[in-house]
Design a protein around this motif. Sequence first.
Motif, mmCIF file in Angstrom:
data_model
loop_
_atom_site.group_PDB
_atom_site.id
_atom_site.type_symbol
_atom_site.label_atom_id
_atom_site.label_comp_id
_atom_site.label_asym_id
_atom_site.label_seq_id
_atom_site.Cartn_x
_atom_site.Cartn_y
_atom_site.Cartn_z
ATOM 1 N N LYS A 166 46.081 77.750 42.911
ATOM 2 C CA LYS A 166 47.405 78.280 42.589
ATOM 3 C C LYS A 166 48.369 77.950 43.723
ATOM 4 C CE LYS A 166 49.654 82.457 40.879
ATOM 5 N NZ LYS A 166 49.475 83.883 40.488
ATOM 6 N N SER A 167 49.538 77.423 43.375
ATOM 7 C CA SER A 167 50.463 76.907 44.387
ATOM 8 C C SER A 167 50.873 77.964 45.410
ATOM 9 C CB SER A 167 51.702 76.315 43.718
ATOM 10 O OG SER A 167 52.368 77.280 42.924
ATOM 11 N N SER A 168 51.092 79.194 44.956
ATOM 12 C CA SER A 168 51.474 80.251 45.901
ATOM 13 C C SER A 168 50.332 80.582 46.852
ATOM 14 C CB SER A 168 51.922 81.507 45.152
ATOM 15 O OG SER A 168 50.893 81.997 44.314
ATOM 16 N N HIS A 169 49.098 80.510 46.363
ATOM 17 C CA HIS A 169 47.933 80.743 47.216
ATOM 18 C C HIS A 169 47.792 79.591 48.212
ATOM 19 C CE1 HIS A 169 45.718 83.587 44.186
ATOM 20 N NE2 HIS A 169 46.993 83.862 44.312
ATOM 21 N N GLN A 170 47.935 78.388 47.717
ATOM 22 C CA GLN A 170 47.833 77.202 48.570
ATOM 23 C C GLN A 170 48.818 77.283 49.730
ATOM 24 O OE1 GLN A 170 49.159 73.491 46.779
ATOM 25 N NE2 GLN A 170 47.408 72.429 47.663
ATOM 26 N N LYS A 171 50.055 77.633 49.420
ATOM 27 C CA LYS A 171 51.082 77.751 50.462
ATOM 28 C C LYS A 171 50.718 78.847 51.461
ATOM 29 C CE LYS A 171 56.061 78.458 51.119
ATOM 30 N NZ LYS A 171 55.895 79.475 52.179
ATOM 31 N N ALA A 172 50.241 79.984 50.952
ATOM 32 C CA ALA A 172 49.894 81.101 51.836
ATOM 33 C C ALA A 172 48.761 80.730 52.785
ATOM 34 C CB ALA A 172 49.517 82.318 51.005
ATOM 35 N N PHE A 173 47.759 80.004 52.275
ATOM 36 C CA PHE A 173 46.649 79.586 53.139
ATOM 37 C C PHE A 173 47.125 78.604 54.204
ATOM 38 C CE2 PHE A 173 43.819 80.539 49.326
ATOM 39 C CZ PHE A 173 43.331 81.701 49.872
ATOM 40 N N LEU A 174 47.955 77.667 53.810
ATOM 41 C CA LEU A 174 48.382 76.623 54.743
ATOM 42 C C LEU A 174 49.352 77.130 55.804
ATOM 43 C CD1 LEU A 174 48.792 73.628 52.257
ATOM 44 C CD2 LEU A 174 46.945 73.994 53.914
ATOM 45 N N ASP A 175 50.242 78.048 55.421
ATOM 46 C CA ASP A 175 51.193 78.533 56.426
ATOM 47 C C ASP A 175 50.758 79.844 57.079
ATOM 48 O OD1 ASP A 175 51.898 80.574 54.643
ATOM 49 O OD2 ASP A 175 53.701 79.547 53.943
#
Length: 203
Positions: A166-175
Amino acid sequence: MGNALSIGSVSGTAVPILGNDVDTDRIVPARYLKEITFDQMGDYLFYDARYDEGHNPREDHPLNQDQYQSASIMLVEKNFGCGSSREHAPQAIKRAGFEAIIGESFAEIFSGNCKNLGIVTGGLSRDHLDQLIQRVKQSPSLTLRLDIESSVLKLGEDVSFPVSIKSSHQKAFLDGTWDELALLKLNDNKIKAVANDLPYFHW
């Protein structure tokens, strides 16, 4: 990306936990929800499936088998984590040492609760999932590497599969913004400053 909380990838061996529509009550039986803390939740992971009525381990359950004892990635099937929204289920998975769950699909709230604990949930097509499960059963020591930025799961050196995160999860993990409580603590000085300016905190 420089955030100490950022998660760019997850690597480890895997264990298949098969079956569609595995709900949160099967992941952690309801009677263990009375625990005051989550500290022991890892001990209750799939308890009723792993142990008989005498609390003896069932040899046929993958989590009780020697070849999967070091696994940190769980392989599941369709609609994993359905049922109630209890946080105890991902807490048990996290405290049992798992950092990622790869499967055909996940219940929405369960996946969000996993994200908040730093557990990556990645979706695979049915065909790729079948291939992955077969490879892991044949070679339990096979190392998997899930690259979160590229959304690719690598099996050893020779095979890779596209994974949906999920894009929002992906962003949260990366940042590094997946752990909201930790972020709150990082701003402790700002919180205290605001509190000091509020008249109703002073008597």
